[in-house]
Design a protein around this motif. Structure first.
Motif: not given
Length: 617
Positions: A468-469, A379, A382, A357, A359, A474
């Motif tokens: 943030a991840t 974010r 991915n 993930r 961020g 998104v």
């Protein structure tokens, strides 16, 4: 489109006599003025053209000639001067359905229409207009060296009309070479594949003299030569002729050439199958690689990519940008005193990737306070990279500053991002957005700081980037081209694996490499004449010699009925001692089930073991 719609098309390759050497100085200067080139640069070129002469010394005298034209190939400024001149030709108003394009002095004129007679008429009008343009700009087109190609699937069309330029007829050919690619009337690409095949075979015949089964160029050298020099020739412009791969004859032609190089790399016998030779040599089959490169090219050009699992993907592709905008990016490499302006705000940016993930975040400090006055985190998808996260953090920080008229300094621990922003090179839309914002924002400086060096602002930005991840929303999902490459590569390896599983040849090789992945992971395995014989089953083995009627009996020296590689490696009583010593050395029992593990971790010891066996039989 011409072939799909069963219409009629004509391609004309135009030759300019002298080309670069006949580029007129006065015309170039006129074009420079048209492009509003800065006065100082314009005067440099005027002075460059002034009083140029060529001198030919001969015995005790010399011949001199004043030059009024010429931007010789190899000159630093020649390409841009030629582009200024030829740009006017590309903008020439032509009849409908007629197009012109050029790469340096290689010029192509194309016209298509449902009516063949009208197509001839339109392209003749275009040729007359091009000839007139050449006369006006002191460039002479050469009809004798120009050629034309008719592109159509129609069986009947007008064959009476002729193509003429200044009353000189342009010959119509069955195929045409343009930028290293052979075109034919039905775009079958057979001529091109024959051309590259013959070209590569000549290289192979020269290279073949440089090695033998036990001497000369090694596997690693030959594989590097193939990947860096041979494969690019075979796959040149593959996205153009990729449909030709679907024809078995064309595909087989390329695979047979690739097999020659694969067998040479592994020092194997000529009877080794296609599938086994590619696996042992660890090279992707040429047709699969052509499809992979074509998919990447299409994605790069279109800006999107359709994946069955991810649906449609928007790609962060490269774009044109104004180099003058880079001046707004004020970057200092830790030199605090380089800017004399007092920065009221200090902003720290960072990006992070945890468990797949991604961020990013930026934190704002006012004056010398240690508590941030503003924090923003976001974010990314991915599939995005940390580089994109760092770049997006800088962009969002600039956007936040654009609403506040105060000088600021942005700190980042990513030197690669800062240098990419500062230096000339390939740019994406996100870079352009940063430059455009900087152009209309108050004074901003950028400075690199070392990550995790105890700076409070950087540590806080790092914590927020990691937080943030975990966000659900998104805010940025543009995918880097590197991710598309990885998707296409995985798809290519999967197709290769399916082909390897379904292959009825190379059964002996499957004992050692049951899957494509198992071979790719053996990065330290360099096949040689001995290992290839036992892995492929093609070599100085009685079963192999008996198969080709070279001997009358395939029985092993130990009395067994068939002497093949599996028998020699795992069963033959004659090598029990040698086999036990090898097992003790690597601390693994020699068995068919763990051969891939042995090759992966003990490739050198396995090579010596194979050599000892073959030296006895």
């Amino acid at each position: 489109m011409v072939l799909e719609n069963r219409s009629f098309g004509i391609i004309v390759s135009l030759d300019i006599a002298g080309a670069f050497n006949n580029a007129n100085f006065d015309v170039i200067c006129q074009r420079l003025r048209f492009f509003n080139v800065p006065t100082k640069i314009y005067r440099v070129f005027v002075d460059f053209f002034k009083n140029r002469e060529v001198i030919l010394p001969m015995f005790n005298c010399e011949a001199r000639k004043i030059l009024s034209a010429g931007c010789p190939q190899g000159g630093k400024s020649s390409p841009i001067l030629w582009n200024c001149l030829i740009d006017d030709l590309l903008k020439l108003p032509l009849p409908s359905n007629c197009y012109i394009q050029a790469f340096a002095d290689d010029i192509i004129l194309f016209c298509h229409h449902d009516n063949s007679s009208l197509c001839f008429k339109l392209i003749n009008e275009s040729l007359n207009a091009i000839w007139s343009w050449g006369n006006e700009n002191f460039l002479q087109f050469n009809p004798n060296k120009s050629t034309a190609l008719i592109v159509t699937r129609k069986r009947k069309y007008d064959t009476v009309s002729r193509l003429k330029m200044n009353n000189f007829e342009i010959p119509i050919v069955s195929n045409m070479k343009y930028l290293g690619v052979f075109l034919d009337g039905k775009l079958t690409w057979s001529k091109h594949l024959e051309y590259v095949s013959a070209k590569v075979l000549k290289i192979y015949n020269v290279l073949r003299r440089k090695f033998g089964s036990r001497w000369g160029l090694s596997y690693s050298v030959l594989r590097t030569i193939y990947l860096m020099a041979i494969e690019p020739v075979l796959l040149y412009a593959c996205s153009t002729w990729i449909k030709a791969i679907d024809i078995q004859r064309n595909c087989q032609k390329l695979l047979s050439i690739q097999r020659l190089f694969a067998i040479s790399m592994i020092k194997g016998y000529r009877t080794i199958s296609y599938s086994a030779s590619f696996i042992i040599a660890n090279i992707l089959p040429i047709d699969i690689k052509a499809k992979m490169l074509s998919k990447i090219y299409v994605a790069k050009r279109s800006g999107s990519f359709v994946d069955p699992f991810l649906n449609e993907i928007i790609i962060d592709r490269t774009c044109l940008f104004d180099p003058n905008l880079i001046q707004y990016f004020n970057y200092s490499d830790g030199d605090i005193d380089s800017c004399q302006i007092q920065h009221k705000m200090k902003i720290f940016t960072d990006g992070s990737k945890i468990d797949g993930r991604v961020g990013g975040a930026f934190v704002v400090f006012e004056d010398d306070e240690n508590i941030p006055v503003y924090v923003e985190k976001f974010r990314l998808a991915n599939t995005c990279t940390v580089f994109q996260a760092e770049l997006l953090a800088i962009y969002k920080a600039i956007c936040w500053l654009s609403n506040r008229n105060c000088p600021a300094k942005i700190y980042s621990d990513s030197k690669s991002v800062l240098l990419a922003c500062k230096n000339f090179g390939v740019k994406t839309d996100l870079f352009n957005s940063i430059y455009e914002k900087l152009k209309i924002t108050a004074h901003i400086c950028f400075e690199w700081i070392r990550g995790h060096s105890g700076i409070i602002g950087n540590e806080i930005a790092d914590i927020n980037a990691k937080d943030a991840t975990q966000l659900e929303v998104v805010s940025y999902n543009t995918i880097p081209l590197s991710f598309i490459r990885s998707i296409c590569k995985e798809a290519a390896v999967f197709e290769w694996q399916q082909r390897w599983i379904g292959s009825m040849t190379g059964l002996n090789t499957k004992i050692f490499f049951p899957s494509v992945k198992s071979r790719i992971e053996c990065k330290n395995f360099f096949p040689n004449f001995d290992t290839t014989q036992l892995i492929s089953g093609h070599g100085k083995l009685k079963s192999y010699l008996f198969r080709f009627n070279l001997i009358n009996d395939s029985s092993c020296l130990c009395g067994q009925c068939n002497q093949d590689s599996s028998h020699l490696l795992f069963e033959c009583e004659k090598f029990n001692t040698l086999r036990q010593d090898f097992s003790n050395q690597i601390h693994i029992n020699l068995d068919q089930s763990n051969m891939n593990i042995i090759i992966k971790n003990f490739s050198f010891e396995f090579s010596i073991f194979c050599k000892n066996i073959l030296s006895v039989i």
